[in-house]
Write a protein that holds these residues in place. Sequence first.
Motif, PDB file in Angstrom:
ATOM      1  N   CYS A   1       0.869  -1.313   0.075  1.00 46.18           N
ATOM      2  CA  CYS A   1      -0.062  -0.211   0.041  1.00 46.18           C
ATOM      3  C   CYS A   1       1.046   1.355  -0.090  1.00 46.18           C
ATOM      4  CB  CYS A   1      -0.966   0.089   1.341  1.00 46.18           C
ATOM      5  SG  CYS A   1      -2.222  -1.374   1.198  1.00 46.18           S
TER       6      CYS A   1
ATOM      7  N   CYS B   1      -7.256  -4.452  -3.518  1.00 49.70           N
ATOM      8  CA  CYS B   1      -7.010  -3.420  -2.187  1.00 49.70           C
ATOM      9  C   CYS B   1      -8.256  -2.576  -2.178  1.00 49.70           C
ATOM     10  CB  CYS B   1      -5.832  -3.084  -2.338  1.00 49.70           C
ATOM     11  SG  CYS B   1      -5.648  -2.078  -0.499  1.00 49.70           S
TER      12      CYS B   1
ATOM     13  N   HIS C   1      -2.608  -4.373  -7.649  1.00 49.84           N
ATOM     14  CA  HIS C   1      -2.828  -4.212  -6.178  1.00 49.84           C
ATOM     15  C   HIS C   1      -4.241  -3.546  -5.906  1.00 49.84           C
ATOM     16  CE1 HIS C   1      -1.406  -3.116  -1.923  1.00 49.84           C
ATOM     17  NE2 HIS C   1      -2.480  -2.147  -2.434  1.00 49.84           N
TER      18      HIS C   1
END
Length: 88
Positions: free
Chosen positions: A9, A39, A35
Motif C-alpha cells: 500500500c 485492495c 494491487h
Amino acid sequence: MNEHAHMNCDELLGSLSAYIDGDLSPELCQELEKHLAGCDNCRVVLNTTKRTIDLVQTPLEKPDLPDDVRERLFKRLNLDRYLTQKPG
Ligand SMILES: [Zn+2]
C-alpha cells in the motif's frame, strides 16, 4: 531480487500521483492496478484523489472551494505539488 513483484500500500500510494499523471512505466501501472484489484482501501484513495484532481482541473464545474480548504485537502492527499508546481 524481485521486490516489486508485489506492491504494498505504501508503494502504491507513493506512486499514485505519477500513475494519475501517466508518468508511471507500463510495468508499474500493471503492478499498481493488480494491487488495486485486491485492495479496497487503495481503490478508495485512488478514486478520491482522481475526483479531487478533476475538481481542481475543471474550473468551469468547480464548486466554490475556498483556497484554504483546497490546500488542506491537497495536503491530506499528499498532492501539494499540484498546488505549487515549484520547479526542482
Ligand atoms: Zn493497498
